[in-house]
Design a protein around this motif. Structure first.
Motif, PDB file in Angstrom:
ATOM      1  N   PRO A 107     -11.025   9.180   9.455  1.00 47.57           N
ATOM      2  CA  PRO A 107     -10.703   9.943   8.248  1.00 47.57           C
ATOM      3  C   PRO A 107      -9.216   9.849   7.919  1.00 47.57           C
ATOM      4  O   PRO A 107      -8.376   9.711   8.807  1.00 47.57           O
ATOM      5  CB  PRO A 107     -11.100  11.380   8.614  1.00 47.57           C
ATOM      6  N   THR A 108      -8.906   9.921   6.646  1.00 47.33           N
ATOM      7  CA  THR A 108      -7.512   9.867   6.207  1.00 47.33           C
ATOM      8  C   THR A 108      -7.048  11.242   5.759  1.00 47.33           C
ATOM      9  O   THR A 108      -7.827  12.192   5.676  1.00 47.33           O
ATOM     10  CB  THR A 108      -7.342   8.877   5.045  1.00 47.33           C
ATOM     11  N   GLY A 109      -5.758  11.348   5.467  1.00 46.87           N
ATOM     12  CA  GLY A 109      -5.180  12.584   4.966  1.00 46.87           C
ATOM     13  C   GLY A 109      -3.877  12.279   4.263  1.00 46.87           C
ATOM     14  O   GLY A 109      -3.474  11.117   4.141  1.00 46.87           O
ATOM     15  N   PRO A 110      -3.174  13.301   3.817  1.00 47.02           N
ATOM     16  CA  PRO A 110      -1.898  13.079   3.132  1.00 47.02           C
ATOM     17  C   PRO A 110      -0.886  12.311   3.973  1.00 47.02           C
ATOM     18  O   PRO A 110       0.025  11.681   3.437  1.00 47.02           O
ATOM     19  CB  PRO A 110      -1.406  14.504   2.830  1.00 47.02           C
ATOM     20  N   TRP A 111      -1.040  12.382   5.300  1.00 41.66           N
ATOM     21  CA  TRP A 111      -0.115  11.721   6.228  1.00 41.66           C
ATOM     22  C   TRP A 111      -0.385  10.224   6.387  1.00 41.66           C
ATOM     23  O   TRP A 111       0.442   9.507   6.931  1.00 41.66           O
ATOM     24  CB  TRP A 111      -0.240  12.379   7.605  1.00 41.66           C
ATOM     25  N   THR A 112      -1.541   9.744   5.937  1.00 41.77           N
ATOM     26  CA  THR A 112      -1.963   8.373   6.225  1.00 41.77           C
ATOM     27  C   THR A 112      -0.986   7.306   5.744  1.00 41.77           C
ATOM     28  O   THR A 112      -0.679   6.374   6.500  1.00 41.77           O
ATOM     29  CB  THR A 112      -3.375   8.130   5.654  1.00 41.77           C
ATOM     30  N   PRO A 113      -0.456   7.352   4.513  1.00 40.54           N
ATOM     31  CA  PRO A 113       0.487   6.301   4.104  1.00 40.54           C
ATOM     32  C   PRO A 113       1.706   6.196   5.016  1.00 40.54           C
ATOM     33  O   PRO A 113       2.156   5.080   5.333  1.00 40.54           O
ATOM     34  CB  PRO A 113       0.875   6.719   2.680  1.00 40.54           C
ATOM     35  N   ALA A 114       2.245   7.338   5.449  1.00 39.19           N
ATOM     36  CA  ALA A 114       3.404   7.307   6.338  1.00 39.19           C
ATOM     37  C   ALA A 114       3.035   6.735   7.698  1.00 39.19           C
ATOM     38  O   ALA A 114       3.796   5.956   8.300  1.00 39.19           O
ATOM     39  CB  ALA A 114       3.991   8.710   6.490  1.00 39.19           C
ATOM     40  N   VAL A 115       1.859   7.104   8.217  1.00 43.23           N
ATOM     41  CA  VAL A 115       1.406   6.558   9.506  1.00 43.23           C
ATOM     42  C   VAL A 115       1.230   5.048   9.409  1.00 43.23           C
ATOM     43  O   VAL A 115       1.634   4.301  10.311  1.00 43.23           O
ATOM     44  CB  VAL A 115       0.093   7.240   9.950  1.00 43.23           C
ATOM     45  N   HIS A 116       0.654   4.574   8.315  1.00 45.55           N
ATOM     46  CA  HIS A 116       0.467   3.135   8.157  1.00 45.55           C
ATOM     47  C   HIS A 116       1.808   2.412   8.069  1.00 45.55           C
ATOM     48  O   HIS A 116       1.959   1.303   8.605  1.00 45.55           O
ATOM     49  CB  HIS A 116      -0.369   2.858   6.909  1.00 45.55           C
ATOM     50  N   ALA A 117       2.779   3.027   7.419  1.00 49.40           N
ATOM     51  CA  ALA A 117       4.110   2.416   7.372  1.00 49.40           C
ATOM     52  C   ALA A 117       4.720   2.351   8.761  1.00 49.40           C
ATOM     53  O   ALA A 117       5.367   1.353   9.127  1.00 49.40           O
ATOM     54  CB  ALA A 117       5.011   3.212   6.422  1.00 49.40           C
ATOM     55  N   LEU A 118       4.537   3.395   9.559  1.00 51.79           N
ATOM     56  CA  LEU A 118       5.039   3.385  10.941  1.00 51.79           C
ATOM     57  C   LEU A 118       4.375   2.290  11.760  1.00 51.79           C
ATOM     58  O   LEU A 118       5.054   1.547  12.486  1.00 51.79           O
ATOM     59  CB  LEU A 118       4.789   4.753  11.592  1.00 51.79           C
ATOM     60  N   LEU A 119       3.059   2.158  11.657  1.00 52.16           N
ATOM     61  CA  LEU A 119       2.351   1.132  12.413  1.00 52.16           C
ATOM     62  C   LEU A 119       2.821  -0.269  12.018  1.00 52.16           C
ATOM     63  O   LEU A 119       2.963  -1.152  12.872  1.00 52.16           O
ATOM     64  CB  LEU A 119       0.842   1.270  12.205  1.00 52.16           C
ATOM     65  N   ALA A 120       3.065  -0.485  10.738  1.00 54.73           N
ATOM     66  CA  ALA A 120       3.568  -1.783  10.288  1.00 54.73           C
ATOM     67  C   ALA A 120       4.956  -2.054  10.873  1.00 54.73           C
ATOM     68  O   ALA A 120       5.261  -3.174  11.309  1.00 54.73           O
ATOM     69  CB  ALA A 120       3.621  -1.832   8.764  1.00 54.73           C
ATOM     70  N   HIS A 121       5.799  -1.023  10.911  1.00 51.89           N
ATOM     71  CA  HIS A 121       7.138  -1.175  11.488  1.00 51.89           C
ATOM     72  C   HIS A 121       7.059  -1.514  12.978  1.00 51.89           C
ATOM     73  O   HIS A 121       7.779  -2.408  13.459  1.00 51.89           O
ATOM     74  CB  HIS A 121       7.926   0.124  11.295  1.00 51.89           C
ATOM     75  N   LEU A 122       6.199  -0.821  13.700  1.00 52.17           N
ATOM     76  CA  LEU A 122       6.085  -1.059  15.137  1.00 52.17           C
ATOM     77  C   LEU A 122       5.522  -2.445  15.430  1.00 52.17           C
ATOM     78  O   LEU A 122       5.947  -3.111  16.381  1.00 52.17           O
ATOM     79  CB  LEU A 122       5.202   0.023  15.770  1.00 52.17           C
ATOM     80  N   ALA A 123       4.560  -2.889  14.615  1.00 50.24           N
ATOM     81  CA  ALA A 123       4.014  -4.236  14.796  1.00 50.24           C
ATOM     82  C   ALA A 123       5.096  -5.282  14.554  1.00 50.24           C
ATOM     83  O   ALA A 123       5.214  -6.259  15.309  1.00 50.24           O
ATOM     84  CB  ALA A 123       2.837  -4.458  13.850  1.00 50.24           C
ATOM     85  N   GLU A 124       5.901  -5.066  13.526  1.00 50.69           N
ATOM     86  CA  GLU A 124       6.980  -6.011  13.221  1.00 50.69           C
ATOM     87  C   GLU A 124       8.024  -6.020  14.339  1.00 50.69           C
ATOM     88  O   GLU A 124       8.635  -7.056  14.621  1.00 50.69           O
ATOM     89  CB  GLU A 124       7.634  -5.642  11.891  1.00 50.69           C
ATOM     90  N   ALA A 125       8.212  -4.872  14.979  1.00 49.50           N
ATOM     91  CA  ALA A 125       9.163  -4.782  16.088  1.00 49.50           C
ATOM     92  C   ALA A 125       8.615  -5.391  17.368  1.00 49.50           C
ATOM     93  O   ALA A 125       9.337  -5.500  18.367  1.00 49.50           O
ATOM     94  CB  ALA A 125       9.544  -3.320  16.322  1.00 49.50           C
ATOM     95  N   GLY A 126       7.318  -5.766  17.363  1.00 47.46           N
ATOM     96  CA  GLY A 126       6.722  -6.413  18.526  1.00 47.46           C
ATOM     97  C   GLY A 126       6.180  -5.468  19.578  1.00 47.46           C
ATOM     98  O   GLY A 126       5.931  -5.888  20.716  1.00 47.46           O
ATOM     99  N   LEU A 127       5.976  -4.198  19.224  1.00 44.35           N
ATOM    100  CA  LEU A 127       5.427  -3.248  20.196  1.00 44.35           C
ATOM    101  C   LEU A 127       3.984  -3.610  20.509  1.00 44.35           C
ATOM    102  O   LEU A 127       3.150  -3.702  19.601  1.00 44.35           O
ATOM    103  CB  LEU A 127       5.493  -1.822  19.641  1.00 44.35           C
ATOM    104  N   PRO A 128       3.642  -3.821  21.782  1.00 42.05           N
ATOM    105  CA  PRO A 128       2.253  -4.152  22.116  1.00 42.05           C
ATOM    106  C   PRO A 128       1.347  -2.935  22.075  1.00 42.05           C
ATOM    107  O   PRO A 128       1.821  -1.792  22.047  1.00 42.05           O
ATOM    108  CB  PRO A 128       2.372  -4.686  23.556  1.00 42.05           C
ATOM    109  N   ALA A 129       0.035  -3.184  22.062  1.00 40.56           N
ATOM    110  CA  ALA A 129      -0.993  -2.146  22.193  1.00 40.56           C
ATOM    111  C   ALA A 129      -1.078  -1.232  20.979  1.00 40.56           C
ATOM    112  O   ALA A 129      -1.554  -0.102  21.080  1.00 40.56           O
ATOM    113  CB  ALA A 129      -0.766  -1.316  23.461  1.00 40.56           C
ATOM    114  N   VAL A 130      -0.631  -1.712  19.803  1.00 38.18           N
ATOM    115  CA  VAL A 130      -0.651  -0.911  18.581  1.00 38.18           C
ATOM    116  C   VAL A 130      -1.673  -1.508  17.613  1.00 38.18           C
ATOM    117  O   VAL A 130      -1.688  -2.725  17.395  1.00 38.18           O
ATOM    118  CB  VAL A 130       0.740  -0.892  17.924  1.00 38.18           C
ATOM    119  N   PRO A 131      -2.540  -0.694  17.010  1.00 41.79           N
ATOM    120  CA  PRO A 131      -3.535  -1.241  16.076  1.00 41.79           C
ATOM    121  C   PRO A 131      -2.912  -1.670  14.758  1.00 41.79           C
ATOM    122  O   PRO A 131      -1.971  -1.038  14.258  1.00 41.79           O
ATOM    123  CB  PRO A 131      -4.499  -0.063  15.866  1.00 41.79           C
ATOM    124  N   ARG A 132      -3.427  -2.751  14.187  1.00 40.96           N
ATOM    125  CA  ARG A 132      -3.040  -3.160  12.837  1.00 40.96           C
ATOM    126  C   ARG A 132      -3.890  -2.400  11.817  1.00 40.96           C
ATOM    127  O   ARG A 132      -5.012  -2.004  12.105  1.00 40.96           O
ATOM    128  CB  ARG A 132      -3.238  -4.660  12.650  1.00 40.96           C
TER     129      ARG A 132
END
Length: 371
Positions: free
Chosen positions: A152-177
């Protein structure tokens, strides 16, 4: 009219499609495997028999899809019924088909189905979108569909997705795309394979504990350059210094052996500080909520703190305020009508955590002395 049955074999929210190799007019097109119902044979028995003959596996009927369709096979008319089936034993193999594919709900239109099978696709798509309930997590609502998780999504979802994209770009392992939003408005994320450890029944190994501490340090380093105004779902802390997960706990982690393989449930991400994460992970992973012997708690605290790169006193001192923050946050979220926290309340929270915190505080001096 010949009676024919087909099997929509479903696993992990995907259905098995089989490609015909004959006759020539149907070769290359896709179908639900199955076949003719013999005289005096129950449809369920016919389906089980045909699937064993065609795919070499065993299935059982879960439910019949509504309706029937008509077709012809080499000049003979037939009426087709299709059942959703669960795979009971053995892997399907293409004994009578030249290709097999597992298709998710968004992939059903990617193959050329035989005409009699097409009327069943809309109802099947809805069934597949229900997915397969996942273990782990604490608030419910996550399902697996193939190699993805829907939440389920919520008002926080866009910010969480931006964080996940940042962490993936930084090379953090074990993070979902992130793969977008599905037809039911749920976020679509990578499914992270591995084993979720139930710390109510067993303990993380020392190596798993160290891996978790090391991963948390890497998370904080990767997140230090990220900033977003939100809105965020996390209850909030005083003087936040970074945006982080805020719920790195065994129920949100998968392991491959002794190594962290995946960290999920990022919906509580938000402004915080490292000590807040350390206190929560120690509470749930040492685990300090359980009355383990004080000497063992102290030893495991040192392992975790060393792996992170801090002293165990810093971790121990962070536990009480973080747990109290959770207690207060759950009550406030329930008051606001948050369904995830209402699910937790139905499981006895936060009263259960309050009792565990009181027990921990009774052991706190002894653990500190042993450090």
């Amino acid at each position: 009219m010949i009676s024919v049955v087909g099997a929509a074999i479903v696993r992990h929210g995907c259905v098995l499609a089989a490609r015909r190799s004959y006759p020539a007019a149907e070769a290359g097109r896709w179908e639900f495997p199955g076949g003719k119902v013999d005289a005096d044979e129950a449809p369920e028995s016919a389906l089980a028999r045909e699937i064993t003959e065609e795919l070499g596996c065993t299935v059982e009927v879960v439910r019949w899809l509504p309706g029937t369709s008509a077709g012809s096979d080499r000049g003979r008319g037939f009426e087709l019924r299709v059942a959703v089936c669960a795979l009971v034993a053995d892997e399907p193999s293409g004994i009578e088909h030249d290709a097999l594919r597992w298709l998710g709900p968004e992939e059903l239109d990617a193959v050329d189905w035989l005409e009699p099978d097409r009327p069943f696709l809309p109802e099947l798509r809805e069934f597949l979108l229900d997915g397969e309930d996942l273990p782990g997590g604490n608030v419910g609502g996550a399902v697996r569909i193939g190699s993805t998780v829907r939440r389920p999504t919520g008002p926080w979802t866009p910010a969480v997705h931006a964080l996940l994209a940042h962490l993936a770009e930084a090379g953090l392992p074990a993070v979902p795309r992130v793969h977008g939003i599905d037809a039911r408005g749920r976020e679509v994320l990578d499914y992270l394979p591995g084993r979720v450890i139930d710390v109510n029944a067993e303990m993380l190994t020392e190596a798993q504990l160290a891996s978790l501490g090391g991963w948390l340090r890497t998370l904080h380093a990767a997140a230090s350059g990220f900033d977003d105004d939100g809105p965020w779902r996390f209850f909030g802390v005083d003087a936040p210094t970074l945006i982080t997960h805020n719920d790195v706990a065994p129920y949100n982690v998968t392991f491959d052996g002794d190594q962290v393989a995946g960290v999920f449930d990022w919906d509580l991400a938000g402004p915080s500080h490292p000590a807040c994460d350390l206190g929560h992970t120690a509470w749930t992973a040492i685990p300090l909520f359980r009355p383990i012997p004080e000497a063992e708690a102290a030893r495991r605290l040192r392992i975790f703190a060393d792996a992170y790169g801090t002293d165990p006193f810093t971790v121990l001192d962070a536990v009480r305020p973080r747990v109290q923050l959770a207690i207060d946050g759950i009550r406030e979220a329930v008051r606001r009508g948050n369904q995830g926290m209402i699910n937790l309340a139905a499981q006895g929270e936060p009263e259960r955590t309050e009792r565990a915190l009181a027990g921990f505080l009774a052991r706190w001096d002894a653990i500190r002395d042993l450090l």
